[in-house]
Scaffold this active site. Sequence first.
Site, PDB file in Angstrom:
ATOM      1  N   ASP A  74      -6.379  88.954  31.259  1.00  0.00           N
ATOM      2  CA  ASP A  74      -6.070  87.560  30.921  1.00  0.00           C
ATOM      3  C   ASP A  74      -5.964  86.791  32.238  1.00  0.00           C
ATOM      4  O   ASP A  74      -6.292  87.313  33.321  1.00  0.00           O
ATOM      5  CB  ASP A  74      -4.808  87.467  30.044  1.00  0.00           C
ATOM      6  CG  ASP A  74      -3.530  87.852  30.787  1.00  0.00           C
ATOM      7  OD1 ASP A  74      -3.602  88.274  31.965  1.00  0.00           O
ATOM      8  OD2 ASP A  74      -2.440  87.722  30.183  1.00  0.00           O
ATOM      9  N   CYS A  99      -3.026  92.564  32.712  1.00  0.00           N
ATOM     10  CA  CYS A  99      -2.296  91.340  32.362  1.00  0.00           C
ATOM     11  C   CYS A  99      -1.088  91.295  33.294  1.00  0.00           C
ATOM     12  O   CYS A  99      -1.084  91.958  34.335  1.00  0.00           O
ATOM     13  CB  CYS A  99      -1.918  91.298  30.884  1.00  0.00           C
ATOM     14  SG  CYS A  99      -0.792  92.589  30.320  1.00  0.00           S
ATOM     15  N   GLY A 100      -0.082  90.496  32.982  1.00  0.00           N
ATOM     16  CA  GLY A 100       1.054  90.375  33.895  1.00  0.00           C
ATOM     17  C   GLY A 100       1.821  91.678  34.043  1.00  0.00           C
ATOM     18  O   GLY A 100       2.185  92.082  35.151  1.00  0.00           O
ATOM     19  N   THR A 101       2.057  92.356  32.931  1.00  0.00           N
ATOM     20  CA  THR A 101       2.853  93.591  32.945  1.00  0.00           C
ATOM     21  C   THR A 101       2.073  94.828  32.512  1.00  0.00           C
ATOM     22  O   THR A 101       2.530  95.955  32.736  1.00  0.00           O
ATOM     23  CB  THR A 101       4.028  93.474  31.954  1.00  0.00           C
ATOM     24  OG1 THR A 101       3.468  93.235  30.645  1.00  0.00           O
ATOM     25  CG2 THR A 101       4.971  92.340  32.318  1.00  0.00           C
ATOM     26  N   HIS A 156      -2.343 115.054  29.484  1.00  0.00           N
ATOM     27  CA  HIS A 156      -1.648 115.421  28.241  1.00  0.00           C
ATOM     28  C   HIS A 156      -2.041 114.560  27.038  1.00  0.00           C
ATOM     29  O   HIS A 156      -1.941 115.019  25.899  1.00  0.00           O
ATOM     30  CB  HIS A 156      -0.127 115.302  28.432  1.00  0.00           C
ATOM     31  CG  HIS A 156       0.435 116.382  29.306  1.00  0.00           C
ATOM     32  ND1 HIS A 156       1.791 116.591  29.458  1.00  0.00           N
ATOM     33  CD2 HIS A 156      -0.171 117.323  30.083  1.00  0.00           C
ATOM     34  CE1 HIS A 156       2.003 117.612  30.287  1.00  0.00           C
ATOM     35  NE2 HIS A 156       0.827 118.060  30.691  1.00  0.00           N
ATOM     36  N   ASN A 157      -2.406 113.310  27.272  1.00  0.00           N
ATOM     37  CA  ASN A 157      -2.638 112.376  26.147  1.00  0.00           C
ATOM     38  C   ASN A 157      -4.099 111.959  25.980  1.00  0.00           C
ATOM     39  O   ASN A 157      -4.410 111.186  25.082  1.00  0.00           O
ATOM     40  CB  ASN A 157      -1.777 111.118  26.300  1.00  0.00           C
ATOM     41  CG  ASN A 157      -0.345 111.417  26.654  1.00  0.00           C
ATOM     42  OD1 ASN A 157       0.117 111.105  27.750  1.00  0.00           O
ATOM     43  ND2 ASN A 157       0.371 112.059  25.741  1.00  0.00           N
ATOM     44  N   HIS A 167      -1.662 120.060  23.537  1.00  0.00           N
ATOM     45  CA  HIS A 167      -1.930 118.627  23.727  1.00  0.00           C
ATOM     46  C   HIS A 167      -2.947 118.140  22.684  1.00  0.00           C
ATOM     47  O   HIS A 167      -2.799 117.052  22.133  1.00  0.00           O
ATOM     48  CB  HIS A 167      -2.443 118.356  25.142  1.00  0.00           C
ATOM     49  CG  HIS A 167      -1.502 118.821  26.206  1.00  0.00           C
ATOM     50  ND1 HIS A 167      -0.168 118.453  26.214  1.00  0.00           N
ATOM     51  CD2 HIS A 167      -1.680 119.634  27.273  1.00  0.00           C
ATOM     52  CE1 HIS A 167       0.424 119.017  27.249  1.00  0.00           C
ATOM     53  NE2 HIS A 167      -0.466 119.739  27.901  1.00  0.00           N
ATOM     54  N   ARG A 183      -1.249 117.754  19.368  1.00  0.00           N
ATOM     55  CA  ARG A 183      -0.427 116.540  19.293  1.00  0.00           C
ATOM     56  C   ARG A 183      -1.297 115.292  19.090  1.00  0.00           C
ATOM     57  O   ARG A 183      -0.900 114.370  18.373  1.00  0.00           O
ATOM     58  CB  ARG A 183       0.437 116.426  20.549  1.00  0.00           C
ATOM     59  CG  ARG A 183       1.514 117.509  20.563  1.00  0.00           C
ATOM     60  CD  ARG A 183       2.137 117.726  21.919  1.00  0.00           C
ATOM     61  NE  ARG A 183       3.037 118.879  21.875  1.00  0.00           N
ATOM     62  CZ  ARG A 183       3.472 119.538  22.948  1.00  0.00           C
ATOM     63  NH1 ARG A 183       3.096 119.167  24.164  1.00  0.00           N
ATOM     64  NH2 ARG A 183       4.279 120.572  22.823  1.00  0.00           N
TER      65      ARG A 183
HETATM   66  C1  RB5 Z   1       1.061  85.921  30.560  1.00  0.00           C
HETATM   67  O1  RB5 Z   1       2.008  85.008  31.036  1.00  0.00           O
HETATM   68  C2  RB5 Z   1       1.741  87.248  30.227  1.00  0.00           C
HETATM   69  O2  RB5 Z   1       2.566  87.095  29.126  1.00  0.00           O
HETATM   70  C3  RB5 Z   1       0.705  88.323  29.986  1.00  0.00           C
HETATM   71  O3  RB5 Z   1      -0.134  88.423  31.081  1.00  0.00           O
HETATM   72  C4  RB5 Z   1       1.166  89.744  29.759  1.00  0.00           C
HETATM   73  O4  RB5 Z   1       2.079  90.148  30.745  1.00  0.00           O
HETATM   74  C5  RB5 Z   1       1.568  90.115  28.410  1.00  0.00           C
HETATM   75  O5  RB5 Z   1       1.868  91.278  28.133  1.00  0.00           O
END
Ligand code: RB5
Length: 166
Positions: free
Chosen positions: A18, A75-77, A108-109, A148, A151
Amino acid sequence: MEDKPVSSGEKMIAIGSDHAGFRLKEDLNDALVEMGYAVHDVGTYSEESCDYPDIALTVAESVSQGEADKGVLVCGTGAGMAMTANKVPGIRAVVCNEPYTAEYCRLHNDANVMTIGSRLVDFDDARNILKVFLATGFDGETEAGARHARRLEKIRDIERKYGKES
Ligand code: RB5
């Protein structure tokens, strides 16, 4: 959204981000080409705000349909991308913000999509995490690793229970 040409290489990696992950995605795309992979960049192509589920779905479908060997989502996280990609039957997406998870989610996954958070990981670390993810095989095909595979079959049972065959 306009598609970029697919780069040449042996194994195909679908990559997407994103707006929050755009810059890191661009750098990881270049790193993948340097490593010899073919890359299909599904976007996004700027820092203009967009919705991560649209991108995650495109990459996840590319992997589940066998067009790409693995997927990479930024993405951000890493969280929203993983949540979305895991809705597609057959996708095992894992947030890999450090190398240990990247290694063990392959061993493992048999993870087939790696997601990463651009707000948490810098490019050098991200490139290393991606290298580990792509270089590590699934351990479930050996006798010692049969647990594995068993599972993963239980995950598929859950997909089947809810009518999502993979
Ligand atoms: C965008 O601001 C943020 O929400 C997105 O990149 C992401 O981290 C969502 O999981």
